[in-house]
Design a protein around this motif. Structure first.
Motif, mmCIF file in Angstrom:
data_model
loop_
_atom_site.group_PDB
_atom_site.id
_atom_site.type_symbol
_atom_site.label_atom_id
_atom_site.label_comp_id
_atom_site.label_asym_id
_atom_site.label_seq_id
_atom_site.Cartn_x
_atom_site.Cartn_y
_atom_site.Cartn_z
ATOM 1 N N PRO A 1 0.549 -1.002 -0.362
ATOM 2 C CA PRO A 1 -0.663 -0.075 0.615
ATOM 3 C C PRO A 1 1.259 1.214 0.018
ATOM 4 N N TYR A 2 0.164 2.010 -0.946
ATOM 5 C CA TYR A 2 1.580 3.511 -1.079
ATOM 6 C C TYR A 2 0.235 4.469 -1.146
ATOM 7 N N ARG A 3 0.375 5.426 0.227
ATOM 8 C CA ARG A 3 -0.295 6.812 0.408
ATOM 9 C C ARG A 3 0.135 7.628 -0.614
ATOM 10 N N TYR A 4 -1.004 7.885 -1.906
ATOM 11 C CA TYR A 4 -0.486 9.194 -2.761
ATOM 12 C C TYR A 4 -0.202 10.142 -2.124
ATOM 13 N N PRO A 5 0.944 10.863 -3.279
ATOM 14 C CA PRO A 5 1.098 12.334 -2.383
ATOM 15 C C PRO A 5 0.298 13.618 -2.946
ATOM 16 N N ARG A 6 -1.129 13.451 -2.535
ATOM 17 C CA ARG A 6 -1.907 14.783 -1.845
ATOM 18 C C ARG A 6 -0.929 16.579 -1.968
ATOM 19 N N PRO A 7 -0.108 16.154 -0.987
ATOM 20 C CA PRO A 7 0.485 17.432 -0.739
ATOM 21 C C PRO A 7 1.670 18.162 -1.847
ATOM 22 N N ASP A 8 1.971 16.757 -2.039
ATOM 23 C CA ASP A 8 3.011 17.241 -3.497
ATOM 24 C C ASP A 8 2.787 16.175 -3.975
ATOM 25 N N MET A 9 2.369 16.199 -5.578
ATOM 26 C CA MET A 9 2.190 15.386 -6.226
ATOM 27 C C MET A 9 3.600 14.985 -7.732
ATOM 28 N N ARG A 10 4.882 15.636 -6.790
ATOM 29 C CA ARG A 10 6.051 15.574 -7.367
ATOM 30 C C ARG A 10 6.764 14.475 -7.011
ATOM 31 N N ARG A 11 6.263 13.549 -6.193
ATOM 32 C CA ARG A 11 6.581 12.417 -5.331
ATOM 33 C C ARG A 11 6.181 11.653 -6.013
ATOM 34 N N MET A 12 5.380 10.968 -6.421
ATOM 35 C CA MET A 12 4.928 10.297 -7.390
ATOM 36 C C MET A 12 6.378 10.014 -8.500
ATOM 37 N N THR A 13 7.144 10.605 -8.152
ATOM 38 C CA THR A 13 8.092 10.063 -8.857
ATOM 39 C C THR A 13 9.181 8.781 -7.698
ATOM 40 N N ASP A 14 8.970 9.559 -6.586
ATOM 41 C CA ASP A 14 9.968 8.597 -5.494
ATOM 42 C C ASP A 14 9.254 7.419 -5.287
ATOM 43 N N LEU A 15 7.813 7.432 -5.965
ATOM 44 C CA LEU A 15 6.816 6.075 -5.389
ATOM 45 C C LEU A 15 6.834 5.040 -6.343
#
Length: 640
Positions: free
Chosen positions: A248-262
């Motif tokens: 499970p990953y909680r998505y990075p709503r405060p900073d969607m640029r974190r999707m790269t790290d995810l």
């Protein structure tokens, strides 16, 4: 010893004083919220400044309308107070008349304004319930959501917001990542399916709060009533993919640029399937994801199309419309393949229709509940991908996507086209079917005749019969129906009908090849198929399955129940799953002959609701009715 005892007493006194002060503070906040509710209810038509004046010691600083699909359904107003705290009021009035008011109290904690308490009313402005957030003294993070009653006193019910993950072991299986609001890993059914490292820590991560606790909570709409979406979606995926281990990953709503790290983290862990049951209208939010998803082309991303009721080719939703080779975009259909109300669609952007209406899932609280929407359609395809990967461990996104899309059934020509690839009616078992042939025309590929010699094994005298019945049987290749199975069923049915002196001089069998959709019974499919054929009635159609919401293993359409579908008069539709096919066939033939859908409770009677092996008898009255009504409907002829 004396010093220790004195210190203990001092600490106890301080703790008691803190509790009393906190309780007193809560009472003061509750009183403030009641006053604010009164102002909102009695001056809802006032402007921001007038309402601020009535609140006292407050300044109106923000006002905005609440809109749903362009329609205003209420308002929100924010007021600051001299001590730095805020009052936030909301009115919800979808029909123009207020249906609900709420008041929230926010105050600075460690220099950041944070929510503390709320009160919610009914349409008559009577407070019905409240919520209070409790914070960790060391981290300043909200850790507990406390339920309050109508007097804004704690009920004793609390919800954790970021609890520790219970210990556990990894049971093994296919890694599937779920990017969502998190999951409730306190539920045993979720906890025991979490993918874990050798030391027992889970493989997932919270990219919203940047910690190792991806707990299910989306406070974007309200910190007091967080949405709990991830647990529902995960429970469906895990049920339909017993081989899956959940990351499970909680998505990075405060900073969607974190999707790269995810995504990079998922790739590092060897994950090949990522479920994304979320999206937004903002392309900028998904630029980082688009770049990193393209970089990791071996990962299959299964994305929900959204539930805005629109064509996303024209009005995009992201990441659903991203033109990446390793994305499958899925929307929700009714069980018969029709686009579900409110589901997004797009002939270019959306790949698949999947039944995802009124599905049973596990709620955040651990209860069974019904849900609908494209989020769950995506979860079903992710589960299908997991089952395929379990059987084919070397496959990656290209092979998985090809195998999934190959099971999609294209709509019949006069159906409206909503998606690019088609409909998967059976996502729990679709991979067990061979790939669907494309662009197949409807045509007859074999025809045979079963004579009385075949049906009665060559030694049945006609002397005991009074009426004759000639049947037409239609079946398709790519189903489990074949000549041998039909011959066996027909012989059994002929033996049963012999009790009523009904004789079958012959039966005509026709094997068809055609569009895959015709292998499934829906009223629309049946009408189209019957309109293209001109076989003698009564006609028995043998199909793979029924896609009706109230599906039966077989369905007879006689004169009495065909008023709205006359083209189907005197037809029977039997599915592969029917038990005791011969008894079932006799049962449905009798429905046609008697022009009745009624069942009986007589012991061992053919017309009982269940087609059990012992149910093979008729009463004399049934036989008489069958012959009389069958003659009236021109299904039977007297033997000369």
């Amino acid at each position: 010893m004396i010093i220790t005892r004195t210190l203990q007493l001092a600490l106890a006194t301080v703790s008691a004083l803190i509790i009393v002060m906190a309780q007193a503070n809560d009472v003061g906040i509750a009183a403030l919220l009641r006053s604010a509710i009164d102002v909102a209810c009695t001056s809802s038509q006032s402007d921001l400044a007038q309402m601020a004046n009535r609140l006292g010691n407050a300044n109106g600083v923000e006002e905005k309308l609440i809109k749903v699909r362009g329609v205003t359904i209420g308002w929100q107003r924010r007021f600051t107070r001299a001590d730095g705290s805020e009052i936030r009021l909301q009115a919800v009035a979808p029909t123009g008349r207020p249906q609900r008011f709420s008041a929230e109290y926010w105050t600075p904690i460690a220099g950041v304004i944070r929510p503390i308490m709320t009160a919610v009313t009914d349409a008559e402005c009577a407070i019905q319930l409240g919520r209070r957030l409790l914070y960790d003294d060391t981290t300043d993070a909200a850790i507990t959501l406390e339920h309050l009653d109508a007097t804004l006193v704690p009920t004793g019910i609390t919800e954790p917001l970021n609890p520790a993950i219970p210990p556990g072991d990894d049971e093994g299986g296919v890694l599937v990542a779920m990017v969502d609001a998190g999951v409730n890993y306190l539920l045993p059914a979720i906890a025991q399916r979490l993918a874990r490292a050798g030391d027992g820590t889970i493989l997932g991560y919270d990219y919203w709060d940047l910690d190792h606790r991806p707990f299910d909570a989306n406070p974007a709409r309200s910190p007091f009533f967080p949405q709990r979406h991830g647990t529902r979606t995960a429970s469906l995926l895990l049920r339909e993919a017993p081989q899956a281990r959940l990351v499970p990953y909680r998505y990075p709503r405060p900073d969607m640029r974190r999707m790269t790290d995810l995504v990079r983290d998922a790739a590092t862990k060897g994950i090949s399937i990522v479920n994304l049951s979320l999206g937004s209208n903002k392309k900028d939010d998904w630029e980082a994801f688009a770049q990193v998803a393209k970089e990791y082309s071996e990962i299959l991303f299964v994305v929900s199309a959204g539930n805005n009721g629109r064509d996303i080719d024209a009005r995009p939703v992201y990441p659903a419309v991203l033109p990446l080779d390793n994305i499958i975009t899925v929307t929700s259909s009714e069980i018969d393949g029709q686009l579900a109300p409110g589901s997004n669609h797009g002939q270019t952007s959306v790949d698949l229709l999947v039944p995802a209406e009124r599905l049973s899932v596990t709620s955040f609280e651990g209860h069974s509940m019904r849900v609908s929407g494209s989020s769950y359609a995506a979860a079903r395809i992710s589960a299908m991908a997991a089952r395929l990967l379990a059987k084919n461990p070397t496959w990656r996104a290209p092979e998985l996507k090809t195998a999934i899309l190959a099971r999609a059934i294209r709509p019949i020509s006069n159906h409206k086209i909503y998606v690019a690839q088609g409909f998967i009616p059976d996502p729990q078992t679709a991979e067990q079917r061979s790939p669907v042939p494309r662009d197949v025309e409807l045509k007859e590929i074999d025809s045979r005749e079963l004579t009385a010699t075949n049906l009665y094994n060559g030694h049945q005298s006609k002397d005991i019969f009074t009426h004759e019945l000639i049947l037409t049987l239609v079946y398709f290749e790519r189903t489990s129906w074949d000549f041998v199975r039909l011959e066996h069923a027909l012989k059994h049915a002929a033996k049963i009908l012999r009790q009523c002196s009904i004789y079958m001089p012959r039966a005509d069998l026709h094997m068809l090849r055609g569009p895959e959709m015709f292998l499934y019974f829906t009223e629309s499919n049946a009408k189209q198929l019957a309109s293209r054929l001109s076989f003698r009635r009564p006609t028995i159609y043998f199909v793979r399955d029924s896609l009706k919401a109230d599906a039966y293993e077989a369905e007879a359409i006689a004169r009495g129940n065909s008023a709205t579908r006359p083209i189907l008069t005197n037809t029977v539709w039997m599915t592969e799953g029917i038990s005791n096919a011969g008894i079932g066939l006799a049962h449905e033939i009798v429905h046609l002959l008697m022009d009745s859908g009624e069942h009986v409770d007589f012991p061992q009677n053919v017309m009982r609701a269940d087609t059990s092996p012992e149910n093979i008898r008729f009463t004399d009255t049934q036989c008489e009715t069958m012959r009389r009504v069958g003659m009236e409907g021109e299904l039977l002829k007297p033997l000369s």
